[in-house]
Structure formats: structure tokens, C-alpha cells
Write an enzyme that holds these catalytic residues in place. Structure first.
Site, PDB file in Angstrom:
ATOM      1  N   ARG A 227       0.692  -1.037  -0.202  1.00 57.30           N
ATOM      2  CA  ARG A 227      -0.117   0.004  -0.041  1.00 57.30           C
ATOM      3  C   ARG A 227       0.647   1.258  -0.078  1.00 57.30           C
ATOM      4  NH1 ARG A 227      -3.584  -2.560  -1.736  1.00 57.30           N
ATOM      5  NH2 ARG A 227      -5.756  -2.887  -1.049  1.00 57.30           N
ATOM      6  N   HIS A 275      -1.773   0.073  -9.990  1.00 57.04           N
ATOM      7  CA  HIS A 275      -2.221  -0.775  -8.945  1.00 57.04           C
ATOM      8  C   HIS A 275      -2.867  -1.980  -9.678  1.00 57.04           C
ATOM      9  CE1 HIS A 275      -4.356  -1.088  -4.921  1.00 57.04           C
ATOM     10  NE2 HIS A 275      -3.993  -2.206  -5.334  1.00 57.04           N
TER      11      HIS A 275
END
Ligand code: NAP
Ligand code: GLV
Length: 312
Positions: A227, A275
Site C-alpha cells: 500500500r 495498481h
């Protein structure tokens, strides 16, 4: 009949319905906004980033299946009820995909591809000679489902693999284990290529900052697929610019999509991916959800239940 609410605000979300219908014959599948009334009886929810406040309006939701391994897309909702169990995704497709991405990017960093690409853009014939894999120390931050499959993909090439996690691990051939804050500095000091695979929690936020990244050897590099909260990106750019770090591949950011104005887009030592390191695959994910609904219905604990205290 099992009722399954579905929420994914992305083009192509309709591909999920046949996967659930195959894995759960007879399922009452309800994509948002066609959930109906909460009075129609209990339902399970399978979701990625539902609108804040939405889940609280459906007290009939028995459990939430996160479409991803991370749960920050759910827990950032201030109105999310705290008593609904959340099951984190850990399907085989997600693991295989991450192992592939980590293997690819570690090879790219090891074989100096970010520098080769930067040279090509300048039409520069610059020959660089990397070490062999057996001379490269890879360090994986986080040794959970995805850290483990990534280590397994790297080991056959001969990399010196280490992993850092919160709790002690059994000794294992080919992976050196480091545990907790007391062993973090030693882990960083031995790591040439760092792979971030940690969840976003208060403890992991800004873990990589000027002080900690400076402990890595000169020319170390960073791959972040966990993250975005892990890294202070301003500090990272300073260390790339002063030559302490040699490269970074970033797949995750605090704010996604990354701002158009971000200087990271043009940084010659940075590779950005949107992502996509690994995505949840409908077939294996639907089978995972079906299996775990069955467990819940039998009164058993589902796999990979979120521990809200730990945050993952
Ligand atoms: P997991 O199985 O829960 O593993 C998490 C690992 O992090 C565990 O080894 C855990 O240690 C370690 N950890 C957590 N907090 C820590 C701390 N404070 N100090 C040290 N270690 C800590 O999770 P996973 O399935 O591997 O997924 C990891 C993360 O990857 C997800 O949370 C998600 O954010 C990210 N992800 C990204 C993508 C992408 O496409 N970029 C795709 C999927 C997932 P213990 O072993 O001691 O518990
Ligand atoms: C993706 O980022 C996930 O959490 O699975």
C-alpha cells in the site's frame, strides 16, 4: 437461497456474475444498486470500495467479503459497522499474479532495467554489468500469503531472500526471517532490493522514511506493491536524487489514480504501474467466497478473517 450483494464501480464488473453463478448454483446475485430492501432477509456482501455510509444502511449484511487482500477500501468508511465480520481475499489467482509481478520487477531492478530504459530515452549506449542473482539480497516486507508466494518465486533463481514480519516464523530453507521492530534495521541493512507487501495500518504508515531508507545499502532499490502509505515519497525522491537509492517501482499510492501533476511520472529512476501488481480473478475468488459462505453457514470460522485490532 444465498443472497449475495455485489459492489464494484468499474467498467466490466458484469464479468463477475457468471463466475458466482457457477461457483454458487442458485445464488440470488444482486449487483448494486439492485440490492432491494434490507427487510428481504440476510445477505452477504462482496465489494470493492463501496460508497461511504452504504453498508450501514443494510443491517441485514451478515459478512463482507473484500474483493482484495487489503481492507482499507472498506475500513476508511467512518460509518462501517464494527460488528460485521470482514473476510479478506486470498484466492489462488491473486497469489499467482503477485508472484509473477514480484519476480518480474525484482529481475528488472537486479538487471538495471530502469537505468537501461533511462539510457535508451537519451539514445545513450551505456553498458552496465549487474551481479548474478545469487549475489543479490532481496528483502520482502511482509511474509503473509503474498510475501510467501513471492519468496517461492524468487528462490529458484538463487536470490538471497529474507522476509520481515510481525510474528516469529519457523526456520525455513532459503528464507532468512527477521521479526518486529527490533530486527527491522538489520533487515534493511542487508537488503539490496526491497519488496513492500505490507497492509496499510498505523504501524506500517511511513515506515519507509529518510531515516529508515538511509539504512539500506547504497544503490538499493524499492518495489512497493503493498500500500502507498508505506513510503514517504518525498524522502524517497530525495534519496533517489542524491544517489543513495537507485530505482523504485511503485504500484500503489495513497491517492489513486496518481495526480497528473506528480513529479514521479517523469522521474528517470521511477517506474509507475496503476495498481495492477495482482488482481482478484473472478473464478478463483467466487470459489473462495462460496467455500467460506459454506463455512459460515456451518458455524465455522471463515479463512482469512480480518483481525480489526491488528488491522489486517
Ligand atoms: P497477509 O497474508 O495478511 O500478510 C501481511 C503480512 O504483513 C504478514 O506477514 C504480517 O506479519 C505483516 N505485517 C503486518 N503488519 C506488520 C507490522 N506492523 N510489522 C511487521 N510485519 C507486519 O496479507 P497478504 O495477503 O500477503 O497481502 C499483503 C498486502 O498486499 C495487502 O494488505 C494489500 O494491501 C496488498 N496487495 C496489493 C495488491 C496490488 O495489486 N498491488 C494486490 C493484493 C494485495 P505476520 O506474519 O507476523 O502477521
Ligand atoms: C489489491 O490491492 C488488494 O488488496 O487485493
Amino acid at each position: 437461497m444465498t443472497k449475495l450483494y455485489f459492489y464494484l464501480d468499474e467498467p466490466g464488473a458484469e464479468i463477475w456474475q457468471p463466475a458466482f453463478e457457477a461457483a454458487m448454483p442458485g445464488v440470488d446475485y444482486r449487483p448494486y444498486p439492485h440490492w432491494g430492501s434490507p427487510d428481504e432477509g440476510p445477505a452477504y456482501l462482496f465489494a470493492w470500495e463501496p460508497e461511504p455510509g452504504l453498508v450501514a444502511k443494510y443491517p441485514n449484511i451478515k459478512a463482507i467479503f473484500s474483493l482484495g487482500a487489503g481492507v482499507d477500501h472498506l475500513t476508511r468508511d467512518p460509518d462501517l459497522p464494527t460488528d460485521i465480520p470482514i473476510i479478506r481475499m486470498s484466492d489462488d489467482g491473486l497469489k499467482e499474479g503477485m508472484a509473477e509481478f514480484v519476480l518480474m520487477t525484482v529481475l528488472m531492478h537486479h538487471r538495471y532495467m530502469p537505468r537501461m530504459i533511462a539510457s535508451q530515452q537519451k539514445r545513450e549506449w551505456r553498458r552496465l554489468f549487474p551481479p548474478l542473482a545469487s549475489e543479490v539480497r532481496v528483502g520482502i516486507l511482509g511474509y503473509g500469503a503474498l510475501g510467501k508466494v513471492s519468496a517461492a518465486a524468487l528462490k529458484p533463481l538463487g536470490y538471497q531472500v529474507a522476509a520481515w514480519s510481525r510474528s516469529e516464523k519457523e526456520p525455513e530453507h532459503g528464507v532468512e526471517h527477521f521479526t518486529g521492530t527490533e530486527e527491522f534495521e538489520a533487515f534493511l541493512a542487508r537488503t539490496d532490493i526491497l519488496v513492500g507487501l505490507l497492509p496499510s495500518t498505523p504501524e506500517t504508515t511511513n515506515l519507509l522514511n529518510k531515516d529508515t531508507m538511509s539504512l539500506m545499502p547504497k544503490y538499493a532499490s524499492i518495489i512497493n506493491v503493498g500500500r502507498g502509505t508505506l513510503i514517504n515519497l518525498g524522502d524517497m525522491v530525495d534519496l533517489l536524487d542524491d544517489g543513495h537509492l537507485s530505482a523504485a517501482t511503485l504500484d500503489v499510492f495513497v491517492k489513486e489514480p496518481l495526480d497528473q501533476e506528480s513529479p514521479l511520472w517523469d522521474h528517470p529512476k521511477v517506474i509507475i504501474t496503476p495498481h495492477i501488481a495482482s488482481i482478484t480473478r473472478p473464478k478463483s475468488a467466487a470459489e473462495y467466497v462460496a467455500r467460506n459462505i459454506e463455512r459460515i453457514e456451518k458455524g465455522l470460522q471463515p479463512e482469512n478473517l480480518l483481525d480489526r485490532y491488528r488491522g489486517y
